[in-house]
Motif scaffolding. Structure first.
Motif, PDB file in Angstrom:
ATOM      1  N   ALA A 147       0.823  -1.209   0.000  1.00  0.00           N
ATOM      2  CA  ALA A 147       0.000   0.000   0.000  1.00  0.00           C
ATOM      3  C   ALA A 147       0.858   1.260   0.000  1.00  0.00           C
ATOM      4  O   ALA A 147       0.529   2.248  -0.676  1.00  0.00           O
ATOM      5  N   GLN A 148       1.970   1.249   0.738  1.00  0.00           N
ATOM      6  CA  GLN A 148       2.831   2.420   0.790  1.00  0.00           C
ATOM      7  C   GLN A 148       3.517   2.676  -0.550  1.00  0.00           C
ATOM      8  O   GLN A 148       3.632   3.818  -0.995  1.00  0.00           O
ATOM      9  N   ILE A 149       3.971   1.612  -1.213  1.00  0.00           N
ATOM     10  CA  ILE A 149       4.620   1.788  -2.511  1.00  0.00           C
ATOM     11  C   ILE A 149       3.619   2.329  -3.528  1.00  0.00           C
ATOM     12  O   ILE A 149       3.946   3.210  -4.330  1.00  0.00           O
ATOM     13  N   ARG A 150       2.392   1.828  -3.514  1.00  0.00           N
ATOM     14  CA  ARG A 150       1.378   2.326  -4.439  1.00  0.00           C
ATOM     15  C   ARG A 150       1.079   3.798  -4.172  1.00  0.00           C
ATOM     16  O   ARG A 150       0.839   4.568  -5.096  1.00  0.00           O
ATOM     17  N   ARG A 151       1.109   4.196  -2.911  1.00  0.00           N
ATOM     18  CA  ARG A 151       0.843   5.598  -2.577  1.00  0.00           C
ATOM     19  C   ARG A 151       1.956   6.501  -3.090  1.00  0.00           C
ATOM     20  O   ARG A 151       1.721   7.645  -3.478  1.00  0.00           O
ATOM     21  N   HIS A 152       3.176   5.972  -3.125  1.00  0.00           N
ATOM     22  CA  HIS A 152       4.323   6.774  -3.553  1.00  0.00           C
ATOM     23  C   HIS A 152       4.618   6.655  -5.046  1.00  0.00           C
ATOM     24  O   HIS A 152       5.591   7.251  -5.513  1.00  0.00           O
ATOM     25  N   LEU A 153       3.835   5.885  -5.783  1.00  0.00           N
ATOM     26  CA  LEU A 153       4.133   5.643  -7.190  1.00  0.00           C
ATOM     27  C   LEU A 153       4.357   6.941  -7.961  1.00  0.00           C
ATOM     28  O   LEU A 153       5.265   7.047  -8.773  1.00  0.00           O
ATOM     29  N   VAL A 154       3.510   7.933  -7.704  1.00  0.00           N
ATOM     30  CA  VAL A 154       3.604   9.200  -8.427  1.00  0.00           C
ATOM     31  C   VAL A 154       4.024  10.333  -7.511  1.00  0.00           C
ATOM     32  O   VAL A 154       4.801  11.190  -7.884  1.00  0.00           O
ATOM     33  N   THR A 155       3.525  10.316  -6.277  1.00  0.00           N
ATOM     34  CA  THR A 155       3.755  11.460  -5.402  1.00  0.00           C
ATOM     35  C   THR A 155       5.213  11.590  -4.984  1.00  0.00           C
ATOM     36  O   THR A 155       5.767  12.693  -4.993  1.00  0.00           O
ATOM     37  N   ASN A 156       5.850  10.468  -4.595  1.00  0.00           N
ATOM     38  CA  ASN A 156       7.228  10.536  -4.109  1.00  0.00           C
ATOM     39  C   ASN A 156       7.883   9.167  -4.294  1.00  0.00           C
ATOM     40  O   ASN A 156       7.998   8.389  -3.349  1.00  0.00           O
ATOM     41  N   PRO A 157       8.319   8.830  -5.512  1.00  0.00           N
ATOM     42  CA  PRO A 157       8.844   7.481  -5.767  1.00  0.00           C
ATOM     43  C   PRO A 157      10.098   7.161  -4.982  1.00  0.00           C
ATOM     44  O   PRO A 157      10.348   6.002  -4.667  1.00  0.00           O
ATOM     45  N   HIS A 158      10.911   8.166  -4.646  1.00  0.00           N
ATOM     46  CA  HIS A 158      12.136   7.907  -3.893  1.00  0.00           C
ATOM     47  C   HIS A 158      11.826   7.395  -2.488  1.00  0.00           C
ATOM     48  O   HIS A 158      12.629   6.663  -1.902  1.00  0.00           O
ATOM     49  N   ALA A 159      10.666   7.750  -1.942  1.00  0.00           N
ATOM     50  CA  ALA A 159      10.303   7.278  -0.604  1.00  0.00           C
ATOM     51  C   ALA A 159       9.971   5.796  -0.589  1.00  0.00           C
ATOM     52  O   ALA A 159       9.935   5.190   0.485  1.00  0.00           O
ATOM     53  N   ALA A 160       9.734   5.199  -1.753  1.00  0.00           N
ATOM     54  CA  ALA A 160       9.406   3.779  -1.821  1.00  0.00           C
ATOM     55  C   ALA A 160      10.644   2.896  -1.926  1.00  0.00           C
ATOM     56  O   ALA A 160      10.530   1.668  -1.866  1.00  0.00           O
ATOM     57  N   GLN A 161      11.825   3.499  -2.065  1.00  0.00           N
ATOM     58  CA  GLN A 161      13.030   2.708  -2.313  1.00  0.00           C
ATOM     59  C   GLN A 161      13.362   1.791  -1.145  1.00  0.00           C
ATOM     60  O   GLN A 161      13.791   0.648  -1.336  1.00  0.00           O
ATOM     61  N   ASP A 162      13.170   2.253   0.075  1.00  0.00           N
ATOM     62  CA  ASP A 162      13.524   1.437   1.230  1.00  0.00           C
ATOM     63  C   ASP A 162      12.663   0.181   1.293  1.00  0.00           C
ATOM     64  O   ASP A 162      13.164  -0.903   1.604  1.00  0.00           O
ATOM     65  N   ALA A 163      11.378   0.307   1.000  1.00  0.00           N
ATOM     66  CA  ALA A 163      10.497  -0.862   1.014  1.00  0.00           C
ATOM     67  C   ALA A 163      10.890  -1.851  -0.078  1.00  0.00           C
ATOM     68  O   ALA A 163      10.872  -3.073   0.139  1.00  0.00           O
ATOM     69  N   CYS A 164      11.261  -1.334  -1.255  1.00  0.00           N
ATOM     70  CA  CYS A 164      11.717  -2.223  -2.334  1.00  0.00           C
ATOM     71  C   CYS A 164      12.963  -2.992  -1.915  1.00  0.00           C
ATOM     72  O   CYS A 164      13.108  -4.182  -2.215  1.00  0.00           O
ATOM     73  N   TRP A 165      13.865  -2.320  -1.221  1.00  0.00           N
ATOM     74  CA  TRP A 165      15.111  -2.946  -0.783  1.00  0.00           C
ATOM     75  C   TRP A 165      14.851  -3.975   0.311  1.00  0.00           C
ATOM     76  O   TRP A 165      15.388  -5.096   0.285  1.00  0.00           O
ATOM     77  N   ALA A 166      14.020  -3.621   1.292  1.00  0.00           N
ATOM     78  CA  ALA A 166      13.771  -4.517   2.423  1.00  0.00           C
ATOM     79  C   ALA A 166      12.986  -5.757   2.010  1.00  0.00           C
ATOM     80  O   ALA A 166      13.075  -6.799   2.673  1.00  0.00           O
ATOM     81  N   ALA A 167      12.212  -5.664   0.926  1.00  0.00           N
ATOM     82  CA  ALA A 167      11.447  -6.825   0.473  1.00  0.00           C
ATOM     83  C   ALA A 167      12.359  -7.981   0.107  1.00  0.00           C
ATOM     84  O   ALA A 167      11.970  -9.154   0.216  1.00  0.00           O
ATOM     85  N   SER A 168      13.574  -7.686  -0.323  1.00  0.00           N
ATOM     86  CA  SER A 168      14.513  -8.744  -0.680  1.00  0.00           C
ATOM     87  C   SER A 168      14.855  -9.604   0.529  1.00  0.00           C
ATOM     88  O   SER A 168      14.906 -10.839   0.436  1.00  0.00           O
ATOM     89  N   ASP A 169      15.099  -8.970   1.678  1.00  0.00           N
ATOM     90  CA  ASP A 169      15.421  -9.733   2.889  1.00  0.00           C
ATOM     91  C   ASP A 169      14.262 -10.641   3.293  1.00  0.00           C
ATOM     92  O   ASP A 169      14.467 -11.817   3.627  1.00  0.00           O
ATOM     93  N   ALA A 170      13.049 -10.095   3.271  1.00  0.00           N
ATOM     94  CA  ALA A 170      11.883 -10.890   3.667  1.00  0.00           C
ATOM     95  C   ALA A 170      11.682 -12.069   2.729  1.00  0.00           C
ATOM     96  O   ALA A 170      11.347 -13.184   3.163  1.00  0.00           O
ATOM     97  N   LEU A 171      11.899 -11.850   1.445  1.00  0.00           N
ATOM     98  CA  LEU A 171      11.702 -12.929   0.475  1.00  0.00           C
ATOM     99  C   LEU A 171      12.758 -14.016   0.642  1.00  0.00           C
ATOM    100  O   LEU A 171      12.458 -15.216   0.559  1.00  0.00           O
ATOM    101  N   HIS A 172      14.009 -13.622   0.884  1.00  0.00           N
ATOM    102  CA  HIS A 172      15.077 -14.612   1.081  1.00  0.00           C
ATOM    103  C   HIS A 172      14.825 -15.447   2.337  1.00  0.00           C
ATOM    104  O   HIS A 172      15.033 -16.675   2.320  1.00  0.00           O
ATOM    105  N   VAL A 173      14.383 -14.813   3.417  1.00  0.00           N
ATOM    106  CA  VAL A 173      14.138 -15.565   4.644  1.00  0.00           C
ATOM    107  C   VAL A 173      12.949 -16.502   4.459  1.00  0.00           C
ATOM    108  O   VAL A 173      12.969 -17.649   4.913  1.00  0.00           O
TER     109      VAL A 173
END
Length: 203
Positions: A22-48
Protein backbone atom coordinates in the motif's frame (compact mmCIF):
# COMPACT_ATOMS: atom_id res chain seq x y z
CA UNK A 1 6.89 -24.96 17.05
CA UNK A 2 3.42 -26.38 16.75
CA UNK A 3 1.58 -25.98 13.43
CA UNK A 4 -0.76 -23.46 15.08
CA UNK A 5 2.13 -21.35 16.37
CA UNK A 6 3.85 -21.44 13.01
CA UNK A 7 0.61 -20.41 11.28
CA UNK A 8 0.29 -17.43 13.66
CA UNK A 9 3.82 -16.31 12.78
CA UNK A 10 3.08 -16.55 9.06
CA UNK A 11 -0.16 -14.60 9.44
CA UNK A 12 1.62 -11.86 11.38
CA UNK A 13 4.34 -11.71 8.72
CA UNK A 14 1.78 -11.30 5.93
CA UNK A 15 0.46 -8.00 7.26
CA UNK A 16 3.68 -5.97 6.81
CA UNK A 17 3.91 -7.17 3.21
CA UNK A 18 0.42 -5.82 2.55
CA UNK A 19 1.30 -2.56 4.33
CA UNK A 20 4.45 -2.14 2.22
CA UNK A 21 2.45 -2.74 -0.96
CA UNK A 22 0.00 0.00 0.00
CA UNK A 23 2.83 2.42 0.79
CA UNK A 24 4.62 1.79 -2.51
CA UNK A 25 1.38 2.33 -4.44
CA UNK A 26 0.84 5.60 -2.58
CA UNK A 27 4.32 6.77 -3.55
CA UNK A 28 4.13 5.64 -7.19
CA UNK A 29 3.60 9.20 -8.43
CA UNK A 30 3.75 11.46 -5.40
CA UNK A 31 7.23 10.54 -4.11
CA UNK A 32 8.84 7.48 -5.77
CA UNK A 33 12.14 7.91 -3.89
CA UNK A 34 10.30 7.28 -0.60
CA UNK A 35 9.41 3.78 -1.82
CA UNK A 36 13.03 2.71 -2.31
CA UNK A 37 13.52 1.44 1.23
CA UNK A 38 10.50 -0.86 1.01
CA UNK A 39 11.72 -2.22 -2.33
CA UNK A 40 15.11 -2.95 -0.78
CA UNK A 41 13.77 -4.52 2.42
CA UNK A 42 11.45 -6.82 0.47
CA UNK A 43 14.51 -8.74 -0.68
CA UNK A 44 15.42 -9.73 2.89
CA UNK A 45 11.88 -10.89 3.67
CA UNK A 46 11.70 -12.93 0.47
CA UNK A 47 15.08 -14.61 1.08
CA UNK A 48 14.14 -15.57 4.64
CA UNK A 49 10.76 -16.90 3.51
CA UNK A 50 12.54 -19.05 0.93
CA UNK A 51 14.96 -20.37 3.55
CA UNK A 52 12.38 -21.30 6.18
CA UNK A 53 10.10 -23.05 3.68
CA UNK A 54 12.81 -24.66 1.58
CA UNK A 55 10.68 -23.95 -1.49
CA UNK A 56 12.77 -23.83 -4.67
CA UNK A 57 10.34 -21.43 -6.38
CA UNK A 58 10.70 -18.90 -3.58
CA UNK A 59 14.48 -19.29 -3.80
CA UNK A 60 14.32 -18.49 -7.51
CA UNK A 61 12.02 -15.55 -6.83
CA UNK A 62 14.40 -14.15 -4.20
CA UNK A 63 17.41 -14.49 -6.50
CA UNK A 64 15.55 -12.91 -9.42
CA UNK A 65 14.30 -10.04 -7.27
CA UNK A 66 17.77 -9.07 -6.01
CA UNK A 67 18.40 -6.94 -9.10
CA UNK A 68 15.07 -5.14 -8.79
CA UNK A 69 15.80 -4.28 -5.15
CA UNK A 70 19.08 -2.48 -5.80
CA UNK A 71 19.14 1.23 -5.01
CA UNK A 72 20.34 3.53 -7.79
CA UNK A 73 23.94 4.72 -7.61
CA UNK A 74 24.61 2.31 -4.75
CA UNK A 75 22.91 4.58 -2.23
CA UNK A 76 21.48 3.15 0.98
CA UNK A 77 17.83 4.21 1.22
CA UNK A 78 16.57 6.17 4.18
CA UNK A 79 14.64 3.83 6.51
CA UNK A 80 10.85 4.11 6.27
CA UNK A 81 7.99 2.52 8.23
CA UNK A 82 7.21 0.19 5.32
CA UNK A 83 10.83 -0.93 5.02
CA UNK A 84 11.16 -1.43 8.76
CA UNK A 85 7.97 -3.49 8.74
CA UNK A 86 9.43 -5.80 6.09
CA UNK A 87 12.67 -6.14 8.04
CA UNK A 88 10.59 -7.09 11.07
CA UNK A 89 8.86 -9.67 8.88
CA UNK A 90 12.23 -11.19 7.99
CA UNK A 91 13.18 -11.44 11.67
CA UNK A 92 9.77 -12.89 12.52
CA UNK A 93 10.04 -15.57 9.85
CA UNK A 94 13.58 -16.42 10.94
CA UNK A 95 12.27 -17.22 14.42
CA UNK A 96 9.99 -19.93 13.04
CA UNK A 97 12.90 -22.07 11.90
CA UNK A 98 12.75 -24.40 8.92
CA UNK A 99 9.38 -26.01 8.31
CA UNK A 100 9.50 -29.80 8.58
CA UNK A 101 7.05 -30.37 5.75
CA UNK A 102 9.00 -27.95 3.49
CA UNK A 103 5.77 -26.67 1.94
CA UNK A 104 4.03 -23.32 1.71
CA UNK A 105 0.54 -24.59 2.46
CA UNK A 106 0.38 -22.60 5.69
CA UNK A 107 1.94 -19.56 4.00
CA UNK A 108 -0.80 -19.00 1.44
CA UNK A 109 -1.64 -15.49 2.68
CA UNK A 110 2.02 -14.47 2.91
CA UNK A 111 2.80 -15.77 -0.58
CA UNK A 112 -0.25 -13.96 -2.00
CA UNK A 113 0.88 -10.73 -0.35
CA UNK A 114 4.40 -11.22 -1.72
CA UNK A 115 2.92 -11.56 -5.22
CA UNK A 116 1.10 -8.24 -4.84
CA UNK A 117 4.21 -6.60 -3.37
CA UNK A 118 6.55 -7.74 -6.13
CA UNK A 119 4.04 -6.84 -8.83
CA UNK A 120 3.77 -3.34 -7.38
CA UNK A 121 7.57 -3.01 -7.36
CA UNK A 122 7.56 -4.05 -11.03
CA UNK A 123 5.09 -1.25 -11.77
CA UNK A 124 7.28 1.23 -9.92
CA UNK A 125 10.42 0.22 -11.81
CA UNK A 126 8.53 0.38 -15.10
CA UNK A 127 7.34 3.92 -14.39
CA UNK A 128 10.90 4.83 -13.45
CA UNK A 129 11.98 3.48 -16.86
CA UNK A 130 14.38 1.10 -15.13
CA UNK A 131 13.40 -1.74 -17.42
CA UNK A 132 16.01 -4.29 -16.33
CA UNK A 133 14.84 -3.99 -12.73
CA UNK A 134 11.19 -4.14 -13.81
CA UNK A 135 11.89 -7.38 -15.70
CA UNK A 136 13.66 -8.80 -12.64
CA UNK A 137 10.63 -8.02 -10.45
CA UNK A 138 8.30 -9.63 -13.01
CA UNK A 139 10.42 -12.79 -13.05
CA UNK A 140 10.21 -12.86 -9.26
CA UNK A 141 6.42 -12.62 -9.52
CA UNK A 142 6.33 -15.61 -11.89
CA UNK A 143 8.45 -17.74 -9.53
CA UNK A 144 6.38 -16.70 -6.51
CA UNK A 145 3.17 -17.71 -8.28
CA UNK A 146 4.68 -21.15 -8.85
CA UNK A 147 5.39 -21.44 -5.12
CA UNK A 148 1.71 -21.76 -4.32
CA UNK A 149 0.56 -25.35 -3.70
CA UNK A 150 -1.77 -26.95 -6.22
CA UNK A 151 -5.40 -26.11 -5.66
CA UNK A 152 -4.66 -22.76 -4.08
CA UNK A 153 -6.85 -19.80 -4.82
CA UNK A 154 -5.68 -18.01 -7.97
CA UNK A 155 -4.24 -14.58 -7.42
CA UNK A 156 -5.62 -11.65 -9.38
CA UNK A 157 -3.87 -10.81 -12.65
CA UNK A 158 -1.19 -8.12 -12.42
CA UNK A 159 -2.64 -4.67 -12.83
CA UNK A 160 -0.83 -2.14 -14.94
CA UNK A 161 -0.22 1.45 -13.90
CA UNK A 162 -3.39 3.47 -13.52
CA UNK A 163 -4.31 6.11 -16.13
CA UNK A 164 -3.72 8.77 -13.46
CA UNK A 165 -0.19 7.49 -12.89
CA UNK A 166 0.59 7.46 -16.61
CA UNK A 167 -0.80 10.97 -17.02
CA UNK A 168 1.27 12.27 -14.12
CA UNK A 169 4.41 10.61 -15.46
CA UNK A 170 3.81 12.14 -18.90
CA UNK A 171 3.66 15.58 -17.28
CA UNK A 172 6.85 14.99 -15.29
CA UNK A 173 9.22 12.94 -17.48
CA UNK A 174 12.25 13.53 -15.25
CA UNK A 175 10.56 13.09 -11.89
CA UNK A 176 12.63 10.01 -11.07
CA UNK A 177 16.05 11.61 -11.41
CA UNK A 178 17.75 12.20 -8.04
CA UNK A 179 18.17 15.81 -7.08
CA UNK A 180 21.73 17.21 -6.89
CA UNK A 181 22.97 18.20 -3.48
CA UNK A 182 22.87 21.93 -4.28
CA UNK A 183 19.33 21.64 -5.61
CA UNK A 184 18.24 19.84 -2.47
CA UNK A 185 19.79 22.53 -0.32
CA UNK A 186 18.10 25.27 -2.33
CA UNK A 187 14.73 23.53 -2.13
CA UNK A 188 14.90 23.16 1.66
CA UNK A 189 13.09 25.99 3.50
CA UNK A 190 15.43 28.32 5.33
CA UNK A 191 14.98 29.06 8.99
CA UNK A 192 13.84 32.59 9.92
CA UNK A 193 16.68 34.87 10.93
CA UNK A 194 14.71 37.58 12.75
CA UNK A 195 13.05 37.33 16.14
CA UNK A 196 10.05 35.05 16.26
CA UNK A 197 6.92 36.85 17.40
CA UNK A 198 4.09 35.06 19.03
CA UNK A 199 0.66 35.34 17.48
CA UNK A 200 -1.07 35.46 20.88
CA UNK A 201 -2.47 38.76 22.07
CA UNK A 202 -1.80 40.01 25.52
CA UNK A 203 -4.90 40.50 27.66
Amino acid sequence: MTPEERQAFYDDAARPAAFATAQIRRHLVTNPHAAQDACWAASDALHVAARVTGNRHLHRAANAYDRAARAPYGRIPTPTPAGNALRTTARLLALTGTAKDRTVVSMMLLVANFISLLDTVAQLRSLQERHAQADAARRAVVHTREARPAGGAPSPPPAGPSPQARLAMAAFPNAWAPLPQDAQSRSAPSAPTGPVRSGRRRP
